[in-house]
Design a protein around this motif. Structure first.
Motif, PDB file in Angstrom:
ATOM      1  N   GLN A 154     -14.274 -19.951  -0.222  1.00  0.00           N
ATOM      2  CA  GLN A 154     -14.364 -19.571  -1.440  1.00  0.00           C
ATOM      3  C   GLN A 154     -13.383 -19.441  -2.450  1.00  0.00           C
ATOM      4  OE1 GLN A 154     -14.173 -15.992  -2.365  1.00  0.00           O
ATOM      5  NE2 GLN A 154     -15.163 -16.166  -4.311  1.00  0.00           N
ATOM      6  N   PRO A 155     -12.054 -18.814  -1.911  1.00  0.00           N
ATOM      7  CA  PRO A 155     -11.070 -18.658  -3.050  1.00  0.00           C
ATOM      8  C   PRO A 155     -10.333 -20.131  -3.342  1.00  0.00           C
ATOM      9  CG  PRO A 155     -10.749 -17.420  -1.028  1.00  0.00           C
ATOM     10  CD  PRO A 155     -11.663 -18.144  -0.821  1.00  0.00           C
ATOM     11  N   ASP A 156     -10.567 -20.951  -2.596  1.00  0.00           N
ATOM     12  CA  ASP A 156     -10.090 -22.251  -2.782  1.00  0.00           C
ATOM     13  C   ASP A 156     -11.025 -22.962  -3.848  1.00  0.00           C
ATOM     14  OD1 ASP A 156      -8.108 -21.711  -1.393  1.00  0.00           O
ATOM     15  OD2 ASP A 156      -8.892 -22.906   0.334  1.00  0.00           O
ATOM     16  N   LEU A 157     -11.939 -22.554  -4.211  1.00  0.00           N
ATOM     17  CA  LEU A 157     -13.083 -23.401  -5.112  1.00  0.00           C
ATOM     18  C   LEU A 157     -12.884 -22.654  -6.552  1.00  0.00           C
ATOM     19  CD1 LEU A 157     -16.341 -23.535  -2.800  1.00  0.00           C
ATOM     20  CD2 LEU A 157     -14.447 -25.439  -3.235  1.00  0.00           C
ATOM     21  N   ILE A 158     -12.746 -23.616  -7.655  1.00  0.00           N
ATOM     22  CA  ILE A 158     -12.789 -23.135  -8.950  1.00  0.00           C
ATOM     23  C   ILE A 158     -13.653 -23.706  -9.755  1.00  0.00           C
ATOM     24  CG2 ILE A 158     -11.166 -23.120 -10.856  1.00  0.00           C
ATOM     25  CD1 ILE A 158      -8.707 -23.109  -9.222  1.00  0.00           C
ATOM     26  N   ILE A 159     -14.411 -22.699 -10.476  1.00  0.00           N
ATOM     27  CA  ILE A 159     -15.247 -23.341 -11.496  1.00  0.00           C
ATOM     28  C   ILE A 159     -14.836 -24.062 -12.639  1.00  0.00           C
ATOM     29  CG2 ILE A 159     -17.362 -22.603 -13.120  1.00  0.00           C
ATOM     30  CD1 ILE A 159     -17.567 -20.123 -11.212  1.00  0.00           C
ATOM     31  N   PRO A 160     -15.228 -25.173 -12.909  1.00  0.00           N
ATOM     32  CA  PRO A 160     -14.755 -26.083 -13.878  1.00  0.00           C
ATOM     33  C   PRO A 160     -14.973 -25.963 -15.377  1.00  0.00           C
ATOM     34  CG  PRO A 160     -16.247 -27.698 -12.668  1.00  0.00           C
ATOM     35  CD  PRO A 160     -16.253 -26.102 -11.929  1.00  0.00           C
ATOM     36  N   THR A 161     -16.266 -25.334 -15.564  1.00  0.00           N
ATOM     37  CA  THR A 161     -16.934 -25.408 -17.036  1.00  0.00           C
ATOM     38  C   THR A 161     -17.803 -24.045 -16.830  1.00  0.00           C
ATOM     39  OG1 THR A 161     -19.021 -26.649 -16.240  1.00  0.00           O
ATOM     40  CG2 THR A 161     -16.954 -27.891 -17.237  1.00  0.00           C
ATOM     41  N   GLY A 162     -17.941 -23.765 -18.138  1.00  0.00           N
ATOM     42  CA  GLY A 162     -19.015 -22.608 -18.570  1.00  0.00           C
ATOM     43  C   GLY A 162     -18.190 -21.352 -18.718  1.00  0.00           C
ATOM     44  N   LYS A 163     -19.073 -20.361 -18.553  1.00  0.00           N
ATOM     45  CA  LYS A 163     -18.611 -19.068 -19.124  1.00  0.00           C
ATOM     46  C   LYS A 163     -17.773 -18.491 -18.176  1.00  0.00           C
ATOM     47  CE  LYS A 163     -20.999 -14.782 -18.905  1.00  0.00           C
ATOM     48  NZ  LYS A 163     -22.293 -14.106 -18.980  1.00  0.00           N
ATOM     49  N   ARG A 164     -17.783 -18.855 -16.671  1.00  0.00           N
ATOM     50  CA  ARG A 164     -16.942 -18.404 -15.827  1.00  0.00           C
ATOM     51  C   ARG A 164     -15.660 -19.738 -15.246  1.00  0.00           C
ATOM     52  NH1 ARG A 164     -19.463 -16.731 -10.893  1.00  0.00           N
ATOM     53  NH2 ARG A 164     -17.603 -15.984 -10.329  1.00  0.00           N
ATOM     54  N   LYS A 165     -15.478 -20.538 -16.216  1.00  0.00           N
ATOM     55  CA  LYS A 165     -14.544 -21.284 -15.978  1.00  0.00           C
ATOM     56  C   LYS A 165     -12.996 -20.905 -15.532  1.00  0.00           C
ATOM     57  CE  LYS A 165     -11.706 -25.115 -18.312  1.00  0.00           C
ATOM     58  NZ  LYS A 165     -11.902 -26.073 -19.555  1.00  0.00           N
ATOM     59  N   GLY A 166     -12.665 -21.320 -14.376  1.00  0.00           N
ATOM     60  CA  GLY A 166     -11.363 -21.055 -13.788  1.00  0.00           C
ATOM     61  C   GLY A 166     -11.438 -19.964 -12.806  1.00  0.00           C
ATOM     62  N   GLN A 167     -12.492 -19.412 -12.572  1.00  0.00           N
ATOM     63  CA  GLN A 167     -13.031 -18.407 -11.488  1.00  0.00           C
ATOM     64  C   GLN A 167     -13.486 -19.157 -10.380  1.00  0.00           C
ATOM     65  OE1 GLN A 167     -15.473 -15.228 -13.438  1.00  0.00           O
ATOM     66  NE2 GLN A 167     -14.152 -14.700 -15.015  1.00  0.00           N
ATOM     67  N   ASN A 168     -13.497 -18.224  -9.196  1.00  0.00           N
ATOM     68  CA  ASN A 168     -14.106 -18.712  -8.100  1.00  0.00           C
ATOM     69  C   ASN A 168     -15.452 -18.574  -8.147  1.00  0.00           C
ATOM     70  OD1 ASN A 168     -11.122 -17.155  -7.343  1.00  0.00           O
ATOM     71  ND2 ASN A 168     -11.443 -19.213  -6.363  1.00  0.00           N
ATOM     72  N   PRO A 169     -16.349 -19.165  -7.255  1.00  0.00           N
ATOM     73  CA  PRO A 169     -17.850 -18.955  -7.387  1.00  0.00           C
ATOM     74  C   PRO A 169     -18.120 -17.938  -6.168  1.00  0.00           C
ATOM     75  CG  PRO A 169     -17.210 -21.202  -6.213  1.00  0.00           C
ATOM     76  CD  PRO A 169     -16.101 -20.719  -7.093  1.00  0.00           C
TER      77      PRO A 169
END
Length: 122
Positions: A55-70
């Motif tokens: 989980q910490p290695d994944l980064i959300i690419p778009t949207g309101k949570r862009k740059g955060q982890n899912p």
């Protein structure tokens, strides 16, 4: 008066939804887990790694949570949907087999014309 206002809001909302549907938009939120992220999860889970260290290695690419982890829950939800999609074709095939066997049991055999009747046919 409040009831009339509520009815007007309802009608305009329904009109807006209908207009959006005609344009091909159905109000679905884009998925947090992209195909690339999901393939990464599948690749790392294959040898037995759990979701928490992935989980910490994944980064959300778009949207309101862009740059955060899912969230871990989002990853598990994507995995559950994937397993349902994988199981679905097998379930369909089994349903067809079951349905065909039911139809064969219910349907009496069609009468076969005898050879003598066919030979006398003009």
């Amino acid at each position: 008066m409040a009831e009339t206002e509520r009815e007007n809001i309802r009608e305009s909302t329904l009109e807006g939804l209908d207009t959006a549907a005609r344009k091909g938009k159905h109000g679905v939120r884009p998925p947090v887990i992209t195909d690339d992220m999901f393939h990464t999860v599948l690749r790392r889970r294959a040898p037995g790694e759990s979701v928490e260290p992935i989980q910490p290695d994944l980064i959300i690419p778009t949207g309101k949570r862009k740059g955060q982890n899912p969230s871990v829950a989002s990853i598990y939800r994507a995995l559950a949907e994937h397993s349902k999609r994988e199981a679905y074709p097998k379930a369909i095939e089994q349903a067809h087999v079951d349905f065909a066997s039911l139809q064969n049991r219910r349907r009496p055999p069609a009468p076969q014309p005898d050879a003598a009747a066919l030979s006398s046919w003009p």
